[in-house]
Enzyme design. Structure first.
Site, short mmCIF file in Angstrom:
data_model
loop_
_atom_site.label_atom_id
_atom_site.label_comp_id
_atom_site.label_asym_id
_atom_site.label_seq_id
_atom_site.Cartn_x
_atom_site.Cartn_y
_atom_site.Cartn_z
N GLU A 205 0.67 -1.34 0.07
CA GLU A 205 0.10 -0.14 -0.06
C GLU A 205 0.90 1.41 -0.18
O GLU A 205 1.62 1.58 0.95
CB GLU A 205 -0.79 -0.03 1.22
CG GLU A 205 -1.58 1.37 1.44
CD GLU A 205 -2.45 1.25 2.56
OE1 GLU A 205 -3.54 2.25 2.80
OE2 GLU A 205 -2.25 0.60 3.56
N GLU B 109 -11.87 3.03 5.41
CA GLU B 109 -10.80 3.05 6.41
C GLU B 109 -10.88 4.43 6.94
O GLU B 109 -9.69 5.42 6.40
CB GLU B 109 -9.44 2.38 5.82
CG GLU B 109 -8.49 2.39 7.10
CD GLU B 109 -7.09 2.27 6.11
OE1 GLU B 109 -6.25 1.73 7.33
OE2 GLU B 109 -6.63 2.69 5.09
#
Length: 277
Positions: free
Chosen positions: A152, A251
């Site tokens: 990520e 998130e």
């Protein structure tokens, strides 16, 4: 519209972690994701998933540590990952194997592996070969277990000196590793802070098939997606237009109550059907 997964490490913060599964199910989520599950016995998590009809679709490999107890608290103690950390290959492998143990018990298909920060006085480029070797090993192990390893790109405001910041850098690592079970987690919050041009980045990278998971949050404060400078209805339409059938992880840190702040999701779901998993 995309499928949305509740990020239980951030959402429903007023509840103990294990009680957040039921709260997410009551709010209509069918999937969840976590940061680090290692402080909880996987049997307890599995029971909450089963009891509430939920699927765990993503969690992070440990940020550091050799023992399960150290892995459970590594992030809180300042660790930020190991894939690009010289001399810590054995610790990295121990963390990946622990993550795969949890993934097997929980039926989770994706593990996000953290690269760590660039040590002072070290050039980022000098760590690339080490990171590729570690990720290649991890992806091979994950493939045998029926999982994918994700990486990520993360912004430097939230994680100073983090090794991996840009989408093109992530895809360069995949080019170098050349293994099928290594993918990219495209967090639109991080991408906006570092690069912008989210529509262009989605158009460039989603058709490659390498983006296995997407996450969303408002910019700049990482609250609900309908707060801040991004227009998520347009971005969700872009995901649909590009044929993205994966999950979108929520998130974000709720600005007030989690349930009260889900109007953005309800509006999105009214605008179109969800894709099948």
């Amino acid at each position: 519209m995309p499928q949305f997964a509740a990020h239980l490490s951030l959402m429903y913060p007023e509840l103990p972690l294990l009680d957040r599964f039921a709260a997410a199910a009551r709010d209509g989520f069918r999937a969840v994701e976590l940061h680090f599950p290692y402080a909880v016995d996987p049997r307890e998590i599995a029971a909450r998933l089963q009891d509430n009809g939920l699927q765990l679709v993503l969690f992070n490999a440990p940020a550091g540590g050799f023992t399960p107890a150290d892995m459970a608290h590594a992030w809180d103690q300042g660790a930020r990952g190991l894939a690009a950390q010289p001399g810590r290959e054995a610790e990295f492998r121990a963390g990946v194997l622990e993550a795969l143990r949890y993934a097997e018990r929980l039926g989770c298909p994706r593990i996000n592996v953290l690269c760590g920060t660039v040590p002072p006085g070290v050039e980022r480029e000098s760590l690339k070969a080490l990171c590729v070797d570690n990720l290649r090993w991890a992806a091979d192990q994950a493939g045998r277990a029926g999982c994918d390893i994700l990486i990520e790109p993360t912004n430097l405001r939230d994680v100073p000196r983090y090794f991996l910041n840009r989408q093109d850098h992530a895809h360069e690592l995949l080019d170098a590793a050349q293994v099928p079970h290594l993918k990219v987690l495209m967090d639109l919050y991080h991408c906006q802070l570092v690069e912008g041009d989210l529509h262009g980045k989605l158009q460039r990278y989603l058709p490659t098939g390498r983006v296995a998971h997407v996450q969303a949050a408002g910019v700049p404060a990482r609250n609900e997606p309908d707060r801040g400078e991004l227009h998520y209805p347009f971005l969700f339409d872009t995901l649909d237009a590009l044929g993205y059938t994966g999950w979108v992880g929520c998130e974000y840190s709720p600005s007030a109550g989690t349930s009260q702040g889900l109007g953005w999701r309800d509006l999105a779901l009214r605008n179109g059907p969800q894709h099948p998993a």
